[in-house]
Scaffold this active site. Sequence first.
Site, PDB file in Angstrom:
ATOM      1  N   ASP A 332     -14.390  11.331  11.585  1.00 52.10           N
ATOM      2  CA  ASP A 332     -12.809  11.508  11.440  1.00 52.10           C
ATOM      3  C   ASP A 332     -12.344  12.235  10.806  1.00 52.10           C
ATOM      4  OD1 ASP A 332     -10.783  10.132  12.038  1.00 52.10           O
ATOM      5  OD2 ASP A 332      -9.898   9.498  10.761  1.00 52.10           O
ATOM      6  N   GLU A 361     -14.261  15.899  13.233  1.00 51.89           N
ATOM      7  CA  GLU A 361     -13.022  15.678  14.216  1.00 51.89           C
ATOM      8  C   GLU A 361     -12.534  17.261  13.417  1.00 51.89           C
ATOM      9  OE1 GLU A 361      -9.088  13.815  15.279  1.00 51.89           O
ATOM     10  OE2 GLU A 361     -10.173  13.494  12.943  1.00 51.89           O
TER      11      GLU A 361
END
Length: 618
Positions: A332, A361
């Site tokens: 993330d 990400e």
Amino acid sequence: MKKLTSILFLFILINSFAQIQKIEPEFWWSGMKNTELQLLVYGKNINHLVPEFSNGIQIKEVLKVENPNYLFVTIDTKGVQPGKVKLNFKKGKKTVQSFDYEFKSRENNSAQRKGFDSSDVFYLLMPDRFANGNPNNDNTKETAEIANRSDLNGRHGGDLEGIIQNLDYLDELGITTIWSTPLLEDNEPAYSYHGYAQSDYYKIDPRYGTNADYKRLADELHKREMKLVMDYVTNHWGSKHWIIQDLPMEDWIHVWHTEEAQKQNGFQRSNYRMTTQFDQNAAEIDAEGCMDGWFDTTMPDMNQSNPLVLNYMVQNAIWWIEFAGLDGLRVDTYSYNDKKGIAEWTKRIMDEYPNFNIVGEIWMHDQAQMAYWQKDSKIGALDNYNSNLPSVMDFTLHDAIGLAFKENQGWDSGMMRVYENFTNDFLYPEIDNIMVFAENHDTNRFNEIYSNIEDYKLAMSLILTIRGIPQLYYGSEIGMKGDKGKGDGDIRRDFPGGWAGDKNNAFTEEGRTAEQKAYFNFTKKLLNWRKGKDVIHTGKTLHFIPQENVYVYFRHNEKESVMVVLNSSEKDHKLELKRFMEGIKDFTAGKDVMSGNEFKLTDQLKVKAKSSLILELK
């Protein structure tokens, strides 16, 4: 009697002021490539204690920090055999506390495990919203927020058991890999269902199940030759994390000392400008504002430049890989981290598992900026930087898909958006190892944007035949919608049939509506065809400039060729095939994967409005 009372009082006093409560990691494995292990030991006023292993395990360093409730004990595990050893903590010659510390045997070929690749298709699900397999764990004594299915932003009760019970559904659909949003404990009092404010990095949230349930999910997937990818959060922890509640040292997290920040416990929100990580003209204060700013008030920003923090995260990730048998990590907010620290974190994991895969990400809107973050990037090299990150997410393709199918073609609109995205593939060091998607848990639902199956079919025909690793978002395969304008809860609706009493059970063929069947059957057929197609997984791409919103490309290798035609216009088209002979070559016909119809590739090819053809050339 007086003497006995004094001894008892002394014993109680020692234990009350030196009581070890946690050792993390709680166990480890023999035979790891990196033999150095750092134990985090926590308890009240324990920094005067001296650790000692009973079997001669070498303690390389005992580090005391600002907070007397912590010890960091570094040991050398080289040659340590599987089994339990005594770990004693002494004050002087007396053993105050003793623990059985276990070294487990690794699974066969654990170090050589193969991660996900372009032959896979990801299914991204939010466990709280997928299926409630065990209603008994919807609320627990140890967690704050209680289930309330009527609250879009609340806990709804989905869990690991719900995922396990529906693996056959995903297998039938043609999914090979599950990426679940975080399953570790998130004990925020509200809005905790998303899991990105984690409060214990070694514990599955009890509302989802147990650590053993997570391993069972991985085992059940592996029985079906499917894979499990963990959503890992390095940039921030949750404000309720037990370590955040009692920091080992102030710089474990980024604490801001401005007058305004001090009113909010050191909080300063990130400016979210990730370009400052490589912008040669960026002001230092702005770069710091991105990297060190907090993602949100409940998400303290972790300091990966602190070696103790970094080591904790590396070991924790490896612990989950070994314990659950993971096949990959999705990281993330990768580009918000301290970039040197996150590069080391990634390298150390990949050194331990050289065939593993990690996708980060990188939510940016420029291909060069995204390519900067992929391993061995020539763009990164200009900055003397290598992230070591194998895979990144293709957000610019996502951006293009969100507009392309509803626009007329112009110089830079309609299907030209998609074409132009692929013209920049040369920027990526490993183009097959990037993730492609039309939507995810943070974006508007594709079926909300377009609201018809024709555009869904166009988008899936693209995502599932182009280079890279496709990712689908749960429920889109049955036409689920959701409007981000109404909040994140609306794009994260419950999967119909995942809860007892649901009127519509889309997990079963008989439970699906006619519309849901149309979406599902199309997706299933295309996904299962893709499984065996090396030409799609690793083939080269040849594409042609779109004309009148018709985009044509070929995926080809030495053995076969697939011609893909996407007609996003509102009218039928007759393609003059002479233009595409560079891709057609000596092939004379093509069989459409979806309809089974055969088309002659001589003069013209008829393509209906708002439709696609995926032709295996013959």
